[in-house]
Design a protein around this motif. Structure first.
Motif, short mmCIF file in Angstrom:
data_model
loop_
_atom_site.label_atom_id
_atom_site.label_comp_id
_atom_site.label_asym_id
_atom_site.label_seq_id
_atom_site.Cartn_x
_atom_site.Cartn_y
_atom_site.Cartn_z
N GLU A 24 0.38 -1.24 -0.36
CA GLU A 24 0.18 0.13 -0.01
C GLU A 24 0.99 0.88 0.30
O GLU A 24 2.33 1.33 0.27
N GLN A 25 0.10 2.06 -0.06
CA GLN A 25 0.57 3.59 -0.55
C GLN A 25 0.15 4.22 0.43
O GLN A 25 -1.46 4.12 0.12
N VAL A 26 0.58 5.13 1.49
CA VAL A 26 -0.19 5.83 2.09
C VAL A 26 0.19 7.44 2.53
O VAL A 26 1.30 7.97 1.86
N ASP A 27 -0.74 7.93 2.88
CA ASP A 27 -0.45 9.77 2.57
C ASP A 27 -0.05 10.12 4.14
O ASP A 27 -0.81 9.19 4.93
N VAL A 28 0.81 10.98 3.73
CA VAL A 28 0.84 11.45 4.98
C VAL A 28 0.00 11.77 5.97
O VAL A 28 0.20 12.12 7.67
N GLU A 29 -0.96 12.28 5.61
CA GLU A 29 -1.86 13.49 6.29
C GLU A 29 -2.44 12.09 6.75
O GLU A 29 -3.15 11.86 8.48
N TRP A 30 -2.85 11.18 6.26
CA TRP A 30 -3.59 9.45 7.12
C TRP A 30 -2.45 9.37 8.40
O TRP A 30 -3.29 8.61 8.72
N LEU A 31 -0.96 9.13 7.97
CA LEU A 31 -0.35 8.43 8.66
C LEU A 31 -0.25 9.82 10.23
O LEU A 31 -0.23 9.02 11.53
N ALA A 32 -0.78 10.91 9.97
CA ALA A 32 0.07 11.73 10.82
C ALA A 32 -1.79 11.48 11.93
O ALA A 32 -1.68 11.21 13.39
N GLU A 33 -3.25 10.91 11.35
CA GLU A 33 -4.17 11.27 11.59
C GLU A 33 -4.32 9.50 12.34
O GLU A 33 -4.43 9.58 13.93
N ARG A 34 -3.46 8.58 12.17
CA ARG A 34 -2.95 7.93 12.74
C ARG A 34 -2.36 7.91 14.05
O ARG A 34 -2.65 6.59 15.20
N LEU A 35 -1.19 8.61 14.05
CA LEU A 35 -0.59 8.29 14.70
C LEU A 35 -0.98 9.43 16.07
O LEU A 35 -0.65 8.43 17.43
N ARG A 36 -2.31 9.78 16.30
CA ARG A 36 -2.92 10.68 17.02
C ARG A 36 -3.70 10.18 17.35
O ARG A 36 -3.44 10.33 18.88
N ALA A 37 -4.50 9.11 16.94
CA ALA A 37 -5.37 8.77 17.35
C ALA A 37 -4.31 7.46 18.22
O ALA A 37 -5.33 7.10 19.40
N PHE A 38 -3.43 6.74 17.65
CA PHE A 38 -2.04 6.06 18.38
C PHE A 38 -2.18 6.02 20.02
O PHE A 38 -2.75 5.82 21.10
N VAL A 39 -1.64 8.14 19.90
CA VAL A 39 -1.76 8.62 21.54
C VAL A 39 -2.78 9.01 22.44
O VAL A 39 -2.87 8.74 23.71
N ASP A 40 -4.32 9.22 21.39
CA ASP A 40 -4.97 9.25 21.95
C ASP A 40 -5.52 7.85 22.67
O ASP A 40 -5.69 8.24 24.21
N LEU A 41 -4.83 7.67 22.52
CA LEU A 41 -5.53 5.74 23.48
C LEU A 41 -4.04 4.89 24.07
O LEU A 41 -4.62 4.20 24.91
N ASN A 42 -2.84 5.49 24.04
CA ASN A 42 -1.74 5.12 24.31
C ASN A 42 -0.98 5.95 24.93
O ASN A 42 0.34 6.52 24.37
N PRO A 43 -1.16 6.98 26.15
CA PRO A 43 -1.03 8.28 26.09
C PRO A 43 0.73 8.07 26.61
O PRO A 43 1.62 9.28 26.59
#
Length: 60
Positions: free
Chosen positions: A18-37
């Motif tokens: 797959e190819q991913v968009d940097v904006e998508w990656l940033a959102e996934r990282l934010r979601a991860f931190v929200d769940l795992n501060p």
């Protein structure tokens, strides 16, 4: 091999084509931190590492 390599290998196997968009990656990282501060610092360091190009390093 580090223990964390398992996750990296799983990511590569499941999404390696797959190819991913940097904006998508940033959102996934934010979601991860929200769940795992507790991982906020590590995710921030990873994001900074990914954001910087080696050619941006004046010492390198």
């Amino acid at each position: 091999m580090y223990f964390t390599d398992r996750g990296i290998e799983e990511l590569q196997q499941r999404r390696g084509n797959e190819q991913v968009d940097v904006e998508w990656l940033a959102e996934r990282l934010r979601a991860f931190v929200d769940l795992n501060p507790d991982f906020e610092v590590a995710v921030d360091r990873l994001a900074t590492f990914l954001a910087r190009d080696d050619s941006d390093d004046p010492d390198g």
